[in-house]
Design a protein around this motif. Structure first.
Motif, mmCIF file in Angstrom:
data_model
loop_
_atom_site.group_PDB
_atom_site.id
_atom_site.type_symbol
_atom_site.label_atom_id
_atom_site.label_comp_id
_atom_site.label_asym_id
_atom_site.label_seq_id
_atom_site.Cartn_x
_atom_site.Cartn_y
_atom_site.Cartn_z
ATOM 1 N N LEU A 64 4.263 -1.818 9.016
ATOM 2 C CA LEU A 64 2.922 -1.049 8.940
ATOM 3 C C LEU A 64 3.161 -0.311 7.653
ATOM 4 O O LEU A 64 2.095 0.034 6.863
ATOM 5 N N ALA A 65 4.165 0.646 7.883
ATOM 6 C CA ALA A 65 4.457 1.595 6.474
ATOM 7 C C ALA A 65 4.269 0.908 5.413
ATOM 8 O O ALA A 65 3.768 1.358 4.190
ATOM 9 N N ILE B 272 1.309 -1.028 0.245
ATOM 10 C CA ILE B 272 0.946 -1.914 -0.415
ATOM 11 C C ILE B 272 -0.676 -1.538 -0.868
ATOM 12 O O ILE B 272 -1.285 -1.798 -1.757
ATOM 13 N N TYR B 273 -1.450 -1.433 0.062
ATOM 14 C CA TYR B 273 -2.898 -1.472 0.311
ATOM 15 C C TYR B 273 -3.248 -0.086 -0.501
ATOM 16 O O TYR B 273 -3.977 -0.208 -1.347
ATOM 17 N N ARG B 274 -2.381 1.045 -0.143
ATOM 18 C CA ARG B 274 -2.840 2.294 -1.136
ATOM 19 C C ARG B 274 -2.585 2.279 -2.592
ATOM 20 O O ARG B 274 -3.338 2.736 -3.416
ATOM 21 N N LEU C 139 -5.799 -1.107 -3.405
ATOM 22 C CA LEU C 139 -6.996 -0.158 -3.790
ATOM 23 C C LEU C 139 -7.026 0.155 -5.111
ATOM 24 O O LEU C 139 -7.921 0.473 -6.022
ATOM 25 N N ALA C 140 -5.984 -0.250 -6.042
ATOM 26 C CA ALA C 140 -6.029 -0.078 -7.352
ATOM 27 C C ALA C 140 -6.600 -1.513 -8.200
ATOM 28 O O ALA C 140 -6.825 -1.364 -9.291
ATOM 29 N N LEU C 141 -6.963 -2.181 -7.358
ATOM 30 C CA LEU C 141 -7.509 -3.807 -8.049
ATOM 31 C C LEU C 141 -8.689 -3.266 -8.563
ATOM 32 O O LEU C 141 -9.697 -2.483 -8.012
ATOM 33 N N PRO C 142 -9.296 -3.776 -9.752
ATOM 34 C CA PRO C 142 -10.299 -3.384 -10.254
ATOM 35 C C PRO C 142 -11.654 -4.137 -9.635
ATOM 36 O O PRO C 142 -11.577 -5.007 -8.967
#
Length: 153
Positions: free
Chosen positions: A116-117, A122-124, A128-131
């Motif tokens: 989970l960490a 990956i998520y943060r 979330l940085a994907l355009p």
């Protein structure tokens, strides 16, 4: 659509069960000669009925314990939103599948992580940085009861 006879279908069923079968064993199980078997497989490859052969790898055996399905709605007001998003998402090694959809959701992605960490990182830091993301929804896999790419041939 490519026309298949019963022997072609039998070969495809056998290959779906065990893609790595040697041609001689495949031919024996299908009830044809090795030469005929090889010619039929080559013909189906040329016709793009058979796109390739693959192996199944258990992600958990390689330390990937978490799998998350993301549903993404893009900001379609932005020009080239799909192209920009897909190019960036394809570059993320933890994203193992990307599908475009019709309906309210534009993109579905499968993401693997060690724990989970690692998924949160990956998520943060990357997802979330994907355009052009307008909305994103995450569904975490709890158990897999059936997962088959086999077609009912």
């Amino acid at each position: 659509m490519h026309s298949l006879d019963d022997i072609d279908r039998r070969l495809l069923r056998l290959l779906q069960e065990e893609a790595g079968l040697p041609v001689t064993e495949l031919a024996e199980r299908a009830g044809v000669s090795a030469g005929a078997c090889w010619r039929r497989i080559e013909k189906m490859e040329r016709a793009r009925v058979i796109l390739g052969r693959a192996i199944d790898i258990d992600p958990r055996a390689l330390g990937y314990e978490v799998r998350v399905f993301l549903r993404v709605v893009l900001d379609k007001a932005a020009s080239h939103a799909f192209d920009d998003f897909l190019a960036a998402a394809r570059a993320l090694p933890e994203v193992i599948a990307i599908e475009t959809l019709l309906g309210r959701v534009d993109i579905r992605m499968d993401v693997v992580a060690r724990d989970l960490a690692h998924y949160q990182e990956i998520y943060r830091d990357r997802i979330l940085a994907l355009p052009h993301i307008a909305e994103i929804d995450a569904l975490m896999l709890v158990s897999e009861l059936k997962n088959s790419a086999r077609l009912p041939i």
